[in-house]
Design a protein around this motif. Structure first.
Motif, PDB file in Angstrom:
ATOM      1  N   MET A   1      25.051 -30.958   8.947  1.00 29.32           N
ATOM      2  CA  MET A   1      26.169 -31.248   9.843  1.00 29.32           C
ATOM      3  C   MET A   1      27.462 -30.808   9.190  1.00 29.32           C
ATOM      4  O   MET A   1      27.679 -31.027   7.999  1.00 29.32           O
ATOM      5  N   ASN A   2      28.305 -30.226   9.974  1.00 26.41           N
ATOM      6  CA  ASN A   2      29.609 -29.795   9.488  1.00 26.41           C
ATOM      7  C   ASN A   2      30.375 -31.009   8.977  1.00 26.41           C
ATOM      8  O   ASN A   2      30.529 -32.006   9.677  1.00 26.41           O
ATOM      9  N   LYS A   3      30.871 -30.928   7.736  1.00 23.77           N
ATOM     10  CA  LYS A   3      31.578 -32.048   7.112  1.00 23.77           C
ATOM     11  C   LYS A   3      32.820 -32.452   7.913  1.00 23.77           C
ATOM     12  O   LYS A   3      33.148 -33.627   7.998  1.00 23.77           O
ATOM     13  N   ASN A   4      33.515 -31.472   8.509  1.00 24.01           N
ATOM     14  CA  ASN A   4      34.697 -31.803   9.301  1.00 24.01           C
ATOM     15  C   ASN A   4      34.332 -32.620  10.539  1.00 24.01           C
ATOM     16  O   ASN A   4      35.087 -33.498  10.939  1.00 24.01           O
ATOM     17  N   LEU A   5      33.165 -32.317  11.144  1.00 25.40           N
ATOM     18  CA  LEU A   5      32.741 -33.100  12.302  1.00 25.40           C
ATOM     19  C   LEU A   5      32.484 -34.555  11.924  1.00 25.40           C
ATOM     20  O   LEU A   5      32.782 -35.469  12.691  1.00 25.40           O
ATOM     21  N   HIS A   6      31.959 -34.767  10.742  1.00 26.58           N
ATOM     22  CA  HIS A   6      31.751 -36.125  10.227  1.00 26.58           C
ATOM     23  C   HIS A   6      33.084 -36.861  10.156  1.00 26.58           C
ATOM     24  O   HIS A   6      33.200 -38.002  10.613  1.00 26.58           O
ATOM     25  N   HIS A   7      34.082 -36.218   9.598  1.00 29.97           N
ATOM     26  CA  HIS A   7      35.395 -36.842   9.455  1.00 29.97           C
ATOM     27  C   HIS A   7      36.082 -37.021  10.811  1.00 29.97           C
ATOM     28  O   HIS A   7      36.774 -38.026  11.027  1.00 29.97           O
ATOM     29  N   ILE A   8      35.893 -36.085  11.718  1.00 33.43           N
ATOM     30  CA  ILE A   8      36.436 -36.227  13.071  1.00 33.43           C
ATOM     31  C   ILE A   8      35.756 -37.399  13.776  1.00 33.43           C
ATOM     32  O   ILE A   8      36.404 -38.186  14.472  1.00 33.43           O
ATOM     33  N   GLY A   9      34.456 -37.551  13.569  1.00 33.23           N
ATOM     34  CA  GLY A   9      33.729 -38.687  14.132  1.00 33.23           C
ATOM     35  C   GLY A   9      34.271 -40.013  13.624  1.00 33.23           C
ATOM     36  O   GLY A   9      34.459 -40.957  14.406  1.00 33.23           O
ATOM     37  N   LEU A  10      34.535 -40.103  12.322  1.00 34.45           N
ATOM     38  CA  LEU A  10      35.101 -41.333  11.766  1.00 34.45           C
ATOM     39  C   LEU A  10      36.498 -41.594  12.329  1.00 34.45           C
ATOM     40  O   LEU A  10      36.859 -42.742  12.615  1.00 34.45           O
ATOM     41  N   LEU A  11      37.277 -40.542  12.498  1.00 34.61           N
ATOM     42  CA  LEU A  11      38.615 -40.688  13.084  1.00 34.61           C
ATOM     43  C   LEU A  11      38.516 -41.229  14.507  1.00 34.61           C
ATOM     44  O   LEU A  11      39.228 -42.173  14.879  1.00 34.61           O
ATOM     45  N   ILE A  12      37.634 -40.650  15.301  1.00 28.74           N
ATOM     46  CA  ILE A  12      37.460 -41.105  16.685  1.00 28.74           C
ATOM     47  C   ILE A  12      36.997 -42.562  16.717  1.00 28.74           C
ATOM     48  O   ILE A  12      37.490 -43.368  17.517  1.00 28.74           O
ATOM     49  N   LEU A  13      36.080 -42.922  15.840  1.00 25.46           N
ATOM     50  CA  LEU A  13      35.587 -44.294  15.766  1.00 25.46           C
ATOM     51  C   LEU A  13      36.728 -45.253  15.413  1.00 25.46           C
ATOM     52  O   LEU A  13      36.899 -46.290  16.060  1.00 25.46           O
ATOM     53  N   ARG A  14      37.516 -44.896  14.399  1.00 23.19           N
ATOM     54  CA  ARG A  14      38.647 -45.742  13.982  1.00 23.19           C
ATOM     55  C   ARG A  14      39.681 -45.877  15.092  1.00 23.19           C
ATOM     56  O   ARG A  14      40.138 -46.985  15.408  1.00 23.19           O
ATOM     57  N   LEU A  15      40.076 -44.747  15.677  1.00 21.00           N
ATOM     58  CA  LEU A  15      41.100 -44.768  16.726  1.00 21.00           C
ATOM     59  C   LEU A  15      40.617 -45.516  17.961  1.00 21.00           C
ATOM     60  O   LEU A  15      41.341 -46.350  18.520  1.00 21.00           O
ATOM     61  N   GLY A  16      39.398 -45.211  18.384  1.00 24.62           N
ATOM     62  CA  GLY A  16      38.864 -45.814  19.605  1.00 24.62           C
ATOM     63  C   GLY A  16      38.694 -47.314  19.497  1.00 24.62           C
ATOM     64  O   GLY A  16      39.240 -48.080  20.299  1.00 24.62           O
ATOM     65  N   PHE A  17      37.936 -47.759  18.496  1.00 21.17           N
ATOM     66  CA  PHE A  17      37.671 -49.187  18.386  1.00 21.17           C
ATOM     67  C   PHE A  17      38.896 -49.964  17.927  1.00 21.17           C
ATOM     68  O   PHE A  17      39.108 -51.097  18.345  1.00 21.17           O
ATOM     69  N   GLY A  18      39.729 -49.358  17.091  1.00 26.26           N
ATOM     70  CA  GLY A  18      40.970 -50.020  16.691  1.00 26.26           C
ATOM     71  C   GLY A  18      41.888 -50.238  17.875  1.00 26.26           C
ATOM     72  O   GLY A  18      42.412 -51.339  18.091  1.00 26.26           O
ATOM     73  N   ALA A  19      42.087 -49.196  18.681  1.00 23.07           N
ATOM     74  CA  ALA A  19      42.968 -49.306  19.851  1.00 23.07           C
ATOM     75  C   ALA A  19      42.403 -50.269  20.885  1.00 23.07           C
ATOM     76  O   ALA A  19      43.149 -51.077  21.468  1.00 23.07           O
ATOM     77  N   LEU A  20      41.103 -50.199  21.125  1.00 25.30           N
ATOM     78  CA  LEU A  20      40.501 -51.121  22.088  1.00 25.30           C
ATOM     79  C   LEU A  20      40.616 -52.576  21.623  1.00 25.30           C
ATOM     80  O   LEU A  20      40.849 -53.475  22.436  1.00 25.30           O
ATOM     81  N   MET A  21      40.488 -52.801  20.328  1.00 23.46           N
ATOM     82  CA  MET A  21      40.635 -54.160  19.808  1.00 23.46           C
ATOM     83  C   MET A  21      42.059 -54.670  20.021  1.00 23.46           C
ATOM     84  O   MET A  21      42.271 -55.849  20.324  1.00 23.46           O
ATOM     85  N   LEU A  22      43.032 -53.769  19.898  1.00 24.92           N
ATOM     86  CA  LEU A  22      44.426 -54.168  20.125  1.00 24.92           C
ATOM     87  C   LEU A  22      44.641 -54.704  21.541  1.00 24.92           C
ATOM     88  O   LEU A  22      45.480 -55.584  21.754  1.00 24.92           O
TER      89      LEU A  22
END
Length: 130
Positions: free
Chosen positions: A1-22
């Motif tokens: 797996m492309n390493k950048n996709l891994h980091h983009i996935g973590l970013l999306i997870l952080r942004l999505g669940f963090g914002a939804l929790m807010l």
């Protein structure tokens, strides 16, 4: 797996669940000014302290998670808050009532185990020190 996709996935997870929790935490801020504070006290520590603990888990921690600052540490209050929601507040409720808290719990657990990723303040500060 492309390493950048891994980091983009973590970013999306952080942004999505963090914002939804807010969306759950921000409306609770207004309750701080109520006299008396009306908030559930599932741990028996008082309504005021229960509200403050919920705000730490649902507002402060998600902000840190979103920007990726002290991310692993920030997931702990969010995890604890969702654990209490699922297994204390909604203990006797049907699964459908617990499901949202469990989804957040698992998402924050993944972030705790995986870290913030490359697109975070944590990564920037780590690379700046090197």
């Amino acid at each position: 797996m492309n390493k950048n996709l891994h980091h983009i996935g973590l970013l999306i997870l952080r942004l999505g669940f963090g914002a939804l929790m807010l969306t759950h935490g921000l409306p609770k801020i207004a309750r701080l000014s109520a006299t008396p504070i009306v908030f559930p006290d599932p741990l028996g520590v008082g309504s005021g302290l229960s509200l403050v603990l919920a705000l730490i888990g649902e507002v402060l921690a998600p902000v840190f998670i979103i920007i990726g600052l002290k991310t692993k540490l920030a997931t702990i209050p969010a995890l604890v808050t969702m654990f209490v929601a699922a297994f204390v507040v909604h203990l006797n409720d049907p699964f459908a009532k617990k499901e949202m808290a469990l989804l957040y719990l698992f998402a924050f657990l993944v972030i705790l185990l995986s870290g913030a990723g490359k697109y975070s303040v944590d990564s920037y500060l780590t690379n700046k020190k090197s």
